[in-house]
Write an enzyme that holds these catalytic residues in place. Structure first.
Site, PDB file in Angstrom:
ATOM      1  N   GLY A  48       0.872  -1.171   0.000  1.00  0.00           N
ATOM      2  CA  GLY A  48       0.000   0.000   0.000  1.00  0.00           C
ATOM      3  C   GLY A  48       0.909   1.221   0.000  1.00  0.00           C
ATOM      4  O   GLY A  48       1.853   1.291   0.812  1.00  0.00           O
ATOM      5  N   ASP A 240      -1.383   4.809  -6.351  1.00  0.00           N
ATOM      6  CA  ASP A 240       0.053   4.652  -6.101  1.00  0.00           C
ATOM      7  C   ASP A 240       0.864   5.816  -6.627  1.00  0.00           C
ATOM      8  O   ASP A 240       1.963   6.088  -6.153  1.00  0.00           O
ATOM      9  CB  ASP A 240       0.559   3.340  -6.705  1.00  0.00           C
ATOM     10  CG  ASP A 240       0.155   2.179  -5.813  1.00  0.00           C
ATOM     11  OD1 ASP A 240      -1.004   1.727  -5.928  1.00  0.00           O
ATOM     12  OD2 ASP A 240       0.971   1.771  -4.966  1.00  0.00           O
ATOM     13  N   ASN A 250      -2.907   2.744 -10.106  1.00  0.00           N
ATOM     14  CA  ASN A 250      -3.354   2.004  -8.914  1.00  0.00           C
ATOM     15  C   ASN A 250      -3.339   0.524  -9.278  1.00  0.00           C
ATOM     16  O   ASN A 250      -3.012   0.142 -10.410  1.00  0.00           O
ATOM     17  CB  ASN A 250      -4.750   2.471  -8.466  1.00  0.00           C
ATOM     18  CG  ASN A 250      -5.124   1.905  -7.108  1.00  0.00           C
ATOM     19  OD1 ASN A 250      -4.341   1.992  -6.161  1.00  0.00           O
ATOM     20  ND2 ASN A 250      -6.288   1.296  -6.993  1.00  0.00           N
TER      21      ASN A 250
HETATM   22  O1  MRU Z   1       0.622  -4.018  -4.692  1.00  0.00           O
HETATM   23  P1  MRU Z   1      -0.022  -3.302  -3.544  1.00  0.00           P
HETATM   24  O2  MRU Z   1      -0.855  -4.181  -2.693  1.00  0.00           O
HETATM   25  O3  MRU Z   1       0.982  -2.489  -2.755  1.00  0.00           O
HETATM   26  O4  MRU Z   1      -1.002  -2.249  -4.236  1.00  0.00           O
HETATM   27  C1  MRU Z   1      -1.713  -1.379  -3.411  1.00  0.00           C
HETATM   28  C2  MRU Z   1      -2.658  -0.491  -4.141  1.00  0.00           C
HETATM   29  O5  MRU Z   1      -2.746  -0.508  -5.337  1.00  0.00           O
HETATM   30  C3  MRU Z   1      -3.398   0.509  -3.301  1.00  0.00           C
HETATM   31  O6  MRU Z   1      -4.651   0.776  -3.847  1.00  0.00           O
HETATM   32  C4  MRU Z   1      -2.600   1.821  -3.237  1.00  0.00           C
HETATM   33  O7  MRU Z   1      -1.273   1.581  -2.892  1.00  0.00           O
HETATM   34  C5  MRU Z   1      -3.180   2.787  -2.282  1.00  0.00           C
HETATM   35  S1  MRU Z   1      -2.995   2.279  -0.603  1.00  0.00           S
HETATM   36  C6  MRU Z   1      -3.663   3.494   0.372  1.00  0.00           C
END
Ligand code: MRU
Length: 348
Positions: A48, A240, A250
């Site tokens: 995240g 992201d 994202n």
């Molecule tokens: O691969 P991840 O689980 O890190 O991806 C996370 C996401 O895409 C979330 O939606 C994003 O980081 C926002 S977290 C507040």
């Protein structure tokens, strides 16, 4: 509702919840070295965008805490830079990672005058703790700004996990949901399971259930039918990285959802903090997209589901064009199109 603490400074270590073990186990792990933090970020024990930023800040401190206190400050700063470059290579898309590493280095650079290496190390630890604390406040502000978009007795669809396990507080996309619940609103949430690593079913469903929120898990390919038949009134996801024109990277699948939302005339909201905006890039085309191992698709959670050696394509993120985004919820307010203007104004 007290959010689950996904990362914190405890007993001279960084304590994280190992998110790869959720929902079966709530396993806490103490991270004591920069290498262990690199691995934790890479394999998504901590994940995240905002949580990755916090993890990187603490990881950088772990990398320099063993540097002898007698080290000349200029040499210390070189070591800091090297450790930051190492951590920066852990995941490429979430800009919060780079933002946090830059912030830590900027603080060290600014504080060199009159400070020893011993003092700088402590300044950096305090800065990492501050980044984590600030994130909790930011999440709450996002929630307060965004909860008005949630209808009483409405239905929201979300993707991946942008909740308390992805941040230092109550999340980004889930913050308006938590604040809405705090204010007594009644609503339902549909959580896409989020192939291939299932952050939606393993993590979002876990934390929403723990908070007593009505959540229903669906497979990603059911989003269209849920929009058509279940009265979804808003889609909210995290981000992201957001480019200067509002294009948003994202979790892969978000782009498809934005197209579906448009086809069903459902508002599509992104919720993200200031640290997720990257004004150095004009559009989403310039956002680096992480590609991950084939086994996440062909052998997810240890079960073979595709022929051996089959070709795969496994981007971890996609980019939603700004034209598909109704508004971006931030700690500084809600941004509406044209995003080039509203983002610029917010950053000032
Ligand atoms: O691969 P991840 O689980 O890190 O991806 C996370 C996401 O895409 C979330 O939606 C994003 O980081 C926002 S977290 C507040």
């Amino acid at each position: 509702m007290a959010p689950l603490t996904t990362i914190e400074w405890k007993n001279n270590c960084v304590r994280i919840i190992d998110q790869t073990k959720l929902p079966q186990e709530r396993l806490y792990e103490d991270i004591a070295t920069t290498e262990a933090m690199y691995d934790a970020i890479k394999i998504l024990k901590v994940r995240g965008a905002p949580a990755i930023g916090i993890a990187a800040a603490f990881g950088l401190y772990l990398g320099i805490r063993e540097v002898p206190d007698t080290t000349v400050v200029s040499v210390f700063l070189k070591i800091l830079k090297k450790k930051a470059a190492y951590l920066a290579a852990s995941r490429p898309t979430a800009v919060n990672l780079f933002w946090a590493l830059e912030r830590m280095q900027a603080v060290a650079g600014k504080e060199t005058k009159g400070h020893t290496t011993f003092q700088l190390k402590n300044i950096l630890l305090q800065e990492a703790i501050k980044i984590a604390r600030e994130d909790a406040e930011i999440c709450r502000k996002i929630g307060i700004n965004g909860f008005k978009l949630i209808k009483d007795f409405g239905t929201i669809l979300t993707h991946c996990n942008a909740g308390s396990l992805a941040t230092g507080g109550m999340g980004t996309a889930l913050a308006p949901i938590y604040i809405g619940a705090e204010k007594g609103k009644k609503f339902k949430v549909f959580a896409d399971e989020t192939r291939p690593l299932l952050q939606g079913s393993r993590i979002t469903a876990f934390e929403l259930m723990a908070a007593g929120i009505d959540v229903t898990v669906i497979c990603d390919n059911m989003a269209a039918v849920v929009m058509a038949k279940k009265g979804v009134h808003a889609v909210i996801t995290g981000a992201d990285r957001i480019a200067a024109n509002g294009d948003t990277a994202n979790k892969v699948g978000t782009y498809g959802l934005s197209i579906l939302a448009r086809a069903h005339e459902i508002p599509f909201f992104i919720a993200a903090p200031f640290s997720t905006f990257d004004l150095s890039i004009k559009s989403g085309a310039q956002i680096p997209i992480e590609e991950r191992r084939a086994e996440e698709i062909t052998c997810g959670f240890g079960k073979t589901t595709a022929p051996k050696n089959v070709k795969t394509f496994n981007p971890a993120f996609d980019v939603t064009p700004h034209a598909n985004i109704t508004a971006i919820i931030t700690e500084r307010g809600i941004l509406y199109p044209p995003f080039v203007k509203s983002i610029k104004k917010m950053m000032q």
